[in-house]
Enzyme design. Structure first.
Site, PDB file in Angstrom:
ATOM      1  N   HIS A   3      48.608 -68.508 -42.202  1.00  0.00           N
ATOM      2  CA  HIS A   3      47.588 -68.235 -43.207  1.00  0.00           C
ATOM      3  C   HIS A   3      47.463 -69.383 -44.211  1.00  0.00           C
ATOM      4  O   HIS A   3      46.427 -69.518 -44.869  1.00  0.00           O
ATOM      5  CB  HIS A   3      47.904 -66.927 -43.938  1.00  0.00           C
ATOM      6  CG  HIS A   3      46.675 -66.196 -44.401  1.00  0.00           C
ATOM      7  ND1 HIS A   3      45.767 -65.629 -43.527  1.00  0.00           N
ATOM      8  CD2 HIS A   3      46.176 -65.958 -45.637  1.00  0.00           C
ATOM      9  CE1 HIS A   3      44.792 -65.070 -44.203  1.00  0.00           C
ATOM     10  NE2 HIS A   3      45.002 -65.262 -45.487  1.00  0.00           N
ATOM     11  N   HIS A  28      34.666 -63.460 -46.981  1.00  0.00           N
ATOM     12  CA  HIS A  28      35.068 -62.627 -48.122  1.00  0.00           C
ATOM     13  C   HIS A  28      33.902 -61.753 -48.558  1.00  0.00           C
ATOM     14  O   HIS A  28      32.786 -62.242 -48.723  1.00  0.00           O
ATOM     15  CB  HIS A  28      35.510 -63.494 -49.307  1.00  0.00           C
ATOM     16  CG  HIS A  28      36.848 -64.123 -49.108  1.00  0.00           C
ATOM     17  ND1 HIS A  28      37.303 -65.180 -49.864  1.00  0.00           N
ATOM     18  CD2 HIS A  28      37.849 -63.839 -48.233  1.00  0.00           C
ATOM     19  CE1 HIS A  28      38.520 -65.522 -49.460  1.00  0.00           C
ATOM     20  NE2 HIS A  28      38.864 -64.725 -48.479  1.00  0.00           N
TER      21      HIS A  28
END
Length: 376
Positions: free
Chosen positions: A324, A350
């Protein structure tokens, strides 16, 4: 309010007619009020009372039981979607594990509900592990007799053990899942206080560190795995779910199908990565997944993590590096190069701009204009 004085509303289809099902624990007050509803009937097949599904009847139910019983309409107006495109659920680890004598295992119905809702494998494992830790701390208590005080005492113990806020929240979620989703008991522990969510800054690699790590990989396959994840800002699950046709070389885009939150999106494709992908494809000829294991299944997350860790050590990076961090680095490096935050939000997938704004706290160009007082 006693949790037993509650009514769960559900959709029923009887003789091709829509009805509102009313599921409840036996209670004289509730039963007496139910009899006052117009055209109410009882279904032996479903084990609940039901009335015609009309707006008037729904309003009447709320009016009739206001202040007397809790009305749970989560099933009637459920906004949650089954993740049809999620990775295949694999619970072999649960079936095949060795259980020590006296260990209290997760109820089968708990696991079944997680499977039916097609939760991600990591989520399934986390929920089961958390819930089993909880119920093994309550070995002498029947699950249906556990109350809010029992939960609060257990959570207090976790806090005293210095468990993180995110872990405590996961534990609460796993407990509530059993009582509210599996057992259909509305907000059984609704008054449990949650710890404040921790706000930590993302850990980011420098551009040169990323380049060094990618060049330190031993095979073209490993190089493509890491470089594509970084250059397109992919989560590890999104990377491993890619299929060959998701690479759009004409438009220089990568299609992410059903990413986090079940949202499809497009992200950018690097020209350098495309050249490497073509070499990789000619050599390996993947069929179902862009990155496949030798047996033709999807590449595993543990394998990707191992590749990244090995490459990091080769180039002398001693801090812990996880997949990540490549996604965090992608976003931060774009922001540092002047890319609009709104574009970065779209590329990352997002839902809220507030999530993307976290990268403004780690982008070095934010601090470049500040003159350090020691140097002035």
């Amino acid at each position: 309010m006693d949790y037993k004085k509650s009514i769960t509303l559900k959709h029923l289809l009887i003789a091709e007619q829509k009805y509102i099902g009313l599921q409840f624990h036996p209670d004289k007050v509730v039963q007496a009020l139910l009899k006052e509803l117009p055209n109410i009937k009882w279904s032996k097949e479903f084990g609940m009372a039901y009335v015609p599904n009309t707006k008037g009847n729904l309003n009447l139910i709320y009016q009739k039981f206001r202040g007397i019983a809790w009305i749970n309409s989560n099933y009637l107006f459920s906004k949650s979607r089954i993740n049809k495109e999620n990775e295949e659920i694999n619970v072999d680890w649960f079936r095949k594990r060795i259980i020590t004598p006296g260990y209290r295992t997760c109820p089968e119905e708990y696991l079944l509900k997680l499977e039916l809702k097609r939760y991600a494998n990591n989520t399934v494992k986390t929920y089961v592990q958390c819930f089993e830790k909880f119920i093994n701390a309550q070995k002498e208590t029947d699950l249906m007799r556990i109350n809010e005080q029992d939960v609060e005492l257990y959570l207090q113990k976790l806090i005293q053990e210095k468990k993180s806020n995110s872990y405590v929240n996961l534990m609460i979620n796993s407990i509530k899942f059993y009582y509210e989703v599996v057992k259909g008991m509305p907000n059984r522990f609704y008054s449990i206080d949650r710890p404040i969510k921790e706000h930590t800054l993302p850990k980011v690699l420098a551009k040169q560190e990323v380049k060094d790590i990618i060049e330190a990989t031993s095979t073209i396959k490993h190089k493509c795995l890491l470089s594509l994840m970084y250059s397109s800002g992919l989560r590890i699950g999104e990377l491993l779910n890619l299929k060959p046709e998701d690479i759009d070389s004409k438009r220089m885009l990568v299609r992410v199908n059903q990413g986090k939150g079940n949202r499809d999106r497009l992200t950018i494709l690097s020209e350098k990565v495309l050249l490497d992908l073509r070499v990789y494809y000619k050599k390996h000829r993947p069929k179902n997944w862009l990155f496949e294991s030798p047996d033709g299944n999807k590449y595993s997350t543990t394998s990707v993590s191992a590749i990244l860790t090995k490459a990091s050590r080769i180039v002398g990076i001693h801090k812990r590096v996880n997949p990540h961090m490549l996604r965090h680095s992608f976003a931060t490096h774009l922001l540092e190069s002047g890319t609009d935050l709104r574009y970065i939000q779209t590329l990352l997938g997002h839902k809220s701009s507030k999530t993307t704004e976290i990268y403004t706290h780690v982008a070095t160009n934010t601090f470049a204009i500040i003159k350090n007082p020691l140097d002035s």
